[in-house]
Motif scaffolding. Structure first.
Motif, short mmCIF file in Angstrom:
data_model
loop_
_atom_site.label_atom_id
_atom_site.label_comp_id
_atom_site.label_asym_id
_atom_site.label_seq_id
_atom_site.Cartn_x
_atom_site.Cartn_y
_atom_site.Cartn_z
N ILE A 197 0.84 -1.20 0.00
CA ILE A 197 0.00 0.00 0.00
C ILE A 197 0.87 1.24 0.00
O ILE A 197 0.62 2.21 -0.74
N ARG A 198 1.92 1.25 0.82
CA ARG A 198 2.81 2.41 0.87
C ARG A 198 3.49 2.65 -0.48
O ARG A 198 3.57 3.78 -0.96
N ARG A 199 3.92 1.57 -1.13
CA ARG A 199 4.57 1.72 -2.43
C ARG A 199 3.60 2.25 -3.49
O ARG A 199 3.98 3.09 -4.32
N LEU A 200 2.37 1.77 -3.46
CA LEU A 200 1.37 2.26 -4.41
C LEU A 200 1.11 3.75 -4.19
O LEU A 200 0.98 4.52 -5.15
N ARG A 201 1.01 4.15 -2.94
CA ARG A 201 0.78 5.57 -2.66
C ARG A 201 1.94 6.42 -3.16
O ARG A 201 1.74 7.52 -3.70
N GLU A 202 3.16 5.92 -2.98
CA GLU A 202 4.33 6.68 -3.42
C GLU A 202 4.33 6.87 -4.93
O GLU A 202 4.80 7.89 -5.45
N LYS A 203 3.77 5.91 -5.66
CA LYS A 203 3.78 5.97 -7.12
C LYS A 203 2.55 6.65 -7.71
O LYS A 203 2.62 7.16 -8.83
N LEU A 204 1.45 6.68 -6.97
CA LEU A 204 0.19 7.14 -7.55
C LEU A 204 -0.36 8.42 -6.93
O LEU A 204 -1.11 9.15 -7.59
N GLU A 205 -0.06 8.68 -5.67
CA GLU A 205 -0.66 9.82 -4.98
C GLU A 205 0.13 11.10 -5.25
O GLU A 205 1.36 11.08 -5.34
N GLU A 206 -0.57 12.21 -5.34
CA GLU A 206 0.09 13.50 -5.45
C GLU A 206 0.88 13.80 -4.19
O GLU A 206 2.00 14.32 -4.24
N ASP A 207 0.30 13.48 -3.04
CA ASP A 207 0.98 13.64 -1.75
C ASP A 207 0.81 12.34 -0.97
O ASP A 207 -0.23 12.12 -0.35
N PRO A 208 1.81 11.42 -1.02
CA PRO A 208 1.67 10.12 -0.36
C PRO A 208 1.37 10.22 1.13
O PRO A 208 0.75 9.32 1.70
N GLY A 209 1.79 11.32 1.76
CA GLY A 209 1.52 11.50 3.18
C GLY A 209 0.08 11.88 3.47
O GLY A 209 -0.39 11.74 4.61
N ARG A 210 -0.62 12.37 2.45
CA ARG A 210 -2.04 12.73 2.57
C ARG A 210 -2.79 12.09 1.40
O ARG A 210 -3.24 12.79 0.49
#
Length: 236
Positions: A197-210
């Motif tokens: 999940i963390r890796r997907l957020r890093e690749k897909l989210e504008e702001d992985p922390g939010r």
């Protein structure tokens, strides 16, 4: 985990009786009595199967089936007291998986439900391209883009994203994700899910922390938001 069924019909006695029969057969059933509330329930609950009456107040069953098909491959069985062939043809043409005319034997309905669920598990969900803001998941090509640019994903990262994308807004716990994505015999632990999940957020989210796309429901699990939630982010 029991199969989630959304029963949509405006006849209260019929709904009460069929709900009791389906729950006795082991299904998790929720009900809606008109098209708009059914659409809201579908978006919120992400059921595994919809039993949908054609004659509904407001938005009718055919229009509701069209809406469902535009967003999801969730199996739909049309229910109706009318037996005209035109209803059956129209219902199937807009994407219904099966059709049964009232009155019917509950055992026949249960058999049809099992058959439809088996078929839906054997083929990719429709449509083949799922879009969530700037992120598009192409199920046919097993490819992901963000803003039109390819996003390289490891095999299990893609498998996890594709699974969540085919069940938008539905929360899955770590154990269930391990079973559904990695397989029942996977020897790892639930931290594997967190890492992916963390890796997907890093690749897909504008702001992985939010994150605005892949969200956490604390104490429950993860889900993919449709439309993306948060500050506008991917949906802008």
């Amino acid at each position: 985990m029991p199969v989630r069924v959304l029963l949509v019909d405006d006849e209260q006695p019929f709904v009460m009786g069929l709900t009791a029969s389906l729950r006795q057969a082991g299904y998790d059933v929720s009900a809606a009595h008109d098209g708009e509330s059914a659409w809201a329930a579908f978006r919120e609950q992400a059921p595994d199967l919809v039993l949908l009456d054609i004659m509904l107040p407001g938005v009718d069953g055919l229009e509701l089936c069209r809406r469902i098909r535009e967003h999801s491959g969730t199996p739909v069985i049309m229910l109706t007291a009318r037996g005209e062939d035109v209803d059956k043809i129209v219902g199937l043409e807009i994407g219904a998986d099966d059709y049964i005319t009232k009155p019917f034997n509950v055992r026949e309905l249960l058999a049809r439900m099992k058959a439809v669920l088996r078929r839906s598990a054997a083929v990719p969900a429709a449509p083949e391209r799922l879009r969530f803001g700037a992120v598009e998941v192409d199920l046919a090509r097993q490819a992901v883009t963000r803003g039109g640019r390819p996003v390289p994903l490891a095999p299990k990262e893609y498998d996890l994203l594709a699974f969540l994308a085919q069940h938008p807004n539905r929360v899955f716990g770590r154990d269930e994700l391990l079973q559904r994505v990695w397989g029942y015999d996977f020897p790892g632990d639930d931290r594997t899910v967190d890492v992916h999940i963390r890796r997907l957020r890093e690749k897909l989210e504008e702001d992985p922390g939010r994150p605005a796309l892949i969200l956490t429901r604390w104490g429950k699990g993860y889900y993919l938001a449709d439309p993306p939630e948060g500050r506008g982010g991917l949906g802008s």
